[in-house]
Design an enzyme around this catalytic site. Sequence first.
Site, mmCIF file in Angstrom:
data_model
loop_
_atom_site.group_PDB
_atom_site.id
_atom_site.type_symbol
_atom_site.label_atom_id
_atom_site.label_comp_id
_atom_site.label_asym_id
_atom_site.label_seq_id
_atom_site.Cartn_x
_atom_site.Cartn_y
_atom_site.Cartn_z
ATOM 1 N N GLU A 37 0.826 -1.211 0.000
ATOM 2 C CA GLU A 37 0.000 0.000 0.000
ATOM 3 C C GLU A 37 0.869 1.274 0.000
ATOM 4 O O GLU A 37 0.461 2.287 -0.563
ATOM 5 C CB GLU A 37 -0.956 -0.044 1.195
ATOM 6 N N HIS A 39 3.747 1.741 -1.575
ATOM 7 C CA HIS A 39 4.117 2.025 -2.976
ATOM 8 C C HIS A 39 2.904 2.524 -3.758
ATOM 9 O O HIS A 39 3.007 3.443 -4.566
ATOM 10 C CB HIS A 39 4.618 0.745 -3.670
ATOM 11 N N ASP A 152 11.346 6.279 4.245
ATOM 12 C CA ASP A 152 12.814 6.229 4.137
ATOM 13 C C ASP A 152 13.312 7.665 4.061
ATOM 14 O O ASP A 152 13.723 8.143 3.000
ATOM 15 C CB ASP A 152 13.226 5.446 2.880
ATOM 16 N N SER A 187 5.794 -1.748 5.441
ATOM 17 C CA SER A 187 7.098 -2.087 4.866
ATOM 18 C C SER A 187 7.029 -3.521 4.358
ATOM 19 O O SER A 187 6.289 -4.345 4.916
ATOM 20 C CB SER A 187 8.165 -1.984 5.965
HETATM 21 O O1 PAF Z 1 13.148 2.691 -1.720
HETATM 22 C C1 PAF Z 1 13.409 1.797 -2.548
HETATM 23 O O2 PAF Z 1 12.590 0.927 -2.856
HETATM 24 C C2 PAF Z 1 14.789 1.754 -3.191
HETATM 25 O O3 PAF Z 1 15.770 2.173 -2.302
HETATM 26 C C3 PAF Z 1 14.852 2.565 -4.496
HETATM 27 C C4 PAF Z 1 14.619 4.046 -4.259
HETATM 28 C C5 PAF Z 1 13.844 2.037 -5.499
HETATM 29 C C6 PAF Z 1 16.248 2.411 -5.122
HETATM 30 O O4 PAF Z 1 16.551 1.091 -5.398
#
Ligand code: PAF
Length: 299
Positions: A37, A39, A152, A187
């Site tokens: 969710e 993403h 992040d 996550s």
């Molecule tokens: O956050 C992530 O999934 C990864 O660190 C990213 C930004 C796609 C880089 O590989």
Amino acid sequence: MSVPIVRTVPDLRARVRAWREEGARIAVVPTMGALHEGHLSLVRAALRRADRVIVTLFVNPKQFNSASDLAAYPRTEEEDAAKLAPLGVDILYAPGAEEMYPEGFATTVSVGDVSEGLCGAFRPGHFDGVATVVTKLLLQAGADLAFFGEKDFQQLQVVRRLVRDLDIPVEIVACPTVREEDGLAISSRNVRLSETERQIAPKLAEILRLAAGRIGAGAPVDRTLADARSAILAAGYARLEYLELRSEEDLAPLSTLDRPARLLAAAWLGEIRLIDNIQVMPLPQNGLAGASDRQLEEG
Ligand code: PAF
């Protein structure tokens, strides 16, 4: 309904060129797949701001600290594509390792300053790997906008800095952390928690929120952080890597709340490393207890 999958840089560029000729505004959402969710909220935000959206899927070997962690990372391209198709994503860009790092590849993008400390201190080389692959993905996609999650937070600041320092013509859009109902930041690692660990996991967010509220209300930073560190271990976390108050803009360590800040933590539950962070605003800017509107909404 399916989303077209593109594997090579020339193919990606040809499609982007055609969109540009139509005058489209283009967004990219970099991911390593195993979409959840969090993403999908980035993808929805991208779809609101752009005419065309590229989601990238590349499990970047350069940002893993151990071969076993890389091997254990879920590869779920088919499921990921199925989640993206109904949203109306235009392309899933999923290059192979040989496309991203062909034989003889010898360049590393290394961002100083904001990469140091926090996760940078515990995951040597991690941010070099992230900075290198994100630079490549941004240059390959040539999008107007790129979306990253605040979950992040250090990674977000590393990306902002590299875009600024290297004059990459893209707007970095930050999206708020998506949480489970009990406050746990979503996550891909959460599914690896045991039942007992899953019960303990949301305490990290709860303790961060309480500490942020106290610091925002004027409590001494050092004492509040010391209490919060003890509370995280007492809640059942096996090990705390860090819990720190940092300036939101440049991640400078703070011992008093004299500017917009973030409280950031990384802690281990069994074999699983979880990170989280929360915004802390100085009193004059909100008149409340230091918690931002977003923080109160999330809580
Ligand atoms: O956050 C992530 O999934 C990864 O660190 C990213 C930004 C796609 C880089 O590989």
